[in-house]
Design an enzyme around this catalytic site. Sequence first.
Site, short mmCIF file in Angstrom:
data_model
loop_
_atom_site.label_atom_id
_atom_site.label_comp_id
_atom_site.label_asym_id
_atom_site.label_seq_id
_atom_site.Cartn_x
_atom_site.Cartn_y
_atom_site.Cartn_z
CG ASN A 192 -6.47 -6.33 -1.22
OD1 ASN A 192 -5.50 -6.14 -0.51
ND2 ASN A 192 -6.91 -5.41 -2.05
C1 LIG Z 1 -11.16 -6.44 -0.31
C2 LIG Z 1 -9.98 -5.69 0.24
N1 LIG Z 1 -9.23 -6.24 1.19
C3 LIG Z 1 -8.16 -5.61 1.70
C4 LIG Z 1 -7.79 -4.36 1.27
C5 LIG Z 1 -6.59 -3.70 1.86
O1 LIG Z 1 -7.01 -2.81 2.88
P1 LIG Z 1 -5.95 -2.12 3.85
O2 LIG Z 1 -5.32 -1.03 3.07
O3 LIG Z 1 -6.77 -1.63 5.02
O4 LIG Z 1 -4.96 -3.15 4.26
C6 LIG Z 1 -8.55 -3.74 0.26
C7 LIG Z 1 -8.19 -2.41 -0.24
O5 LIG Z 1 -8.85 -1.83 -1.05
C8 LIG Z 1 -9.67 -4.42 -0.26
O6 LIG Z 1 -10.41 -3.88 -1.24
#
Ligand SMILES: Cc1ncc(COP(=O)(O)O)c(C=O)c1O
Length: 501
Positions: A192
């Site tokens: 991400n």
């Molecule tokens: C695999 C993954 N990691 C991290 C995130 C980010 O999440 P957050 O908005 O809670 O920081 C996402 C958001 O969709 C995600 O799909």
Amino acid sequence: MDVEEFREFGKAAIDLIADYMENIRARDVLPSVEPGYLVNSLPPEAPEEPEQWKDVLHDFTHFILPGITHWHSPRFHAFYPTGTSFASLVGSILSNGLGVIGFSWMSSPACTELEVVTMNWLGKLLGLPEQFLNCSTGPGGGVIQGSASEATLVGLLAAKDRTVRRIKQTNPDLDEGFIKAKLIAYSSDQSNSSVEKAGLLGSMKMRLLKTDADGKLRGDTLKKAFEEDQEQGLIPCYCVATLGTTGTCAFDPLYEIGPLCNEYNVWLHVDAAYAGAAFTCPEYRHLMNGVEYVDSFDVNAHKWMLVNFDCSCMWVKNGYDLIKTFDVQRIYLDDLENSNKIPDYRHWQLPLGRKFRALKLWTVLRIYGTEGIRSHIRNQIGLAKYFAQLMQPDDRFVIEPEPAMGLVCFRLTEGDKVTKKLLDNLTEKKKVFMVAGSYHNRYMIRFVICSRNTKKEDVDYSWNKIKEEVDCLCPVNIHTKKYKVPVMKNIDAVKSNEKSK
Ligand SMILES: Cc1ncc(COP(=O)(O)O)c(C=O)c1O
């Protein structure tokens, strides 16, 4: 506003939200407004005189609601889900009603202790090894962060501190700044955006390593990177593995990455922001094989577990690694007597202040029960499979890669341009909302079961909207029979007949 008005205002607001949820299908998923619509509609100054709550709710309905993207519409299939449930909403009201800040045990004992309890409950429900739990005899434990992004940054900063301490033990004369400049972090090119951002915020170079054909970061790739960097005089420090990547919901093999990270003294953080919720169901736990090698593990209860944002659940094997990193003392924060007996959560996170987030997790876990959570996850995965089955027989579509959890990725055999046109047209019509992705350099569309309100009929509705659009873009040619009579096939087999880009 006095307490009687508060009762009326609050009840009216709850009725409004209950009506909103009940009638959400009547609305387009996407709003029909242009940038500046609200800025230009509302007064430029805050009101000088107090206003009536009825006027505020009236304006909410007339100005705010028209500018909402309806994330809980059953036809919202974009990104990944954001959680909500009536149980969670009530938990949020209770938390906001108390309005406490729980940075230490003393600052609100129940706030800390309910977090300890619920994080143990949830850790057990996910099948995490005992050493990650507050109730174990070791230094592990769980903490609720605001977001997966924060959890990744917390892990990175703790890894940095731990590595510097380790190196200083054998090289006490080495300058801390010199060591820090040599630290390097790793993740995959499918992780991400928040992972890359953690590197930026934590001032650590982040290598995004190439994944295999299935979008997974493999052990041999990681080992090669560790060795290359060590040869350059760099110090491997932090690795983020993803269980359920944002693009295609791929699962990095922890059983390959974990032993390597342990061997090279690299802190391994798991970002299971979306798909981690599936580990509540034992049949998916094989996807986290190797979790025993991990240092920190994060799941967003606010994504797929019916809890409203923000509630990102992070467990660490050694809480002291966080405490040593973030412990800054002031006399007015002193709670030393209690912090030996119960976590002083201000040392486990970035900010000082912290909400009573555990309340909404608690209300959800109690009102749904663990069976209720599991059945929500299984139901949503079942709906995604149902969507894939509807699409499968139509050879104008390619489903690729294999659907995973609540995600089905697809493209048109006609090529990327037409696939993009399909998404653009659907977005313009606002009835169904999906976003784009890419797989093996091909443009594709991600269809995710997001809303807890989504039923089979809604999937039929979305599928029909997609199909109607495709009927215009790539009409069925009955003479060439390009669009064959539907027959069920394996998803793997639906890859024939493709045009190149
Ligand atoms: C695999 C993954 N990691 C991290 C995130 C980010 O999440 P957050 O908005 O809670 O920081 C996402 C958001 O969709 C995600 O799909």
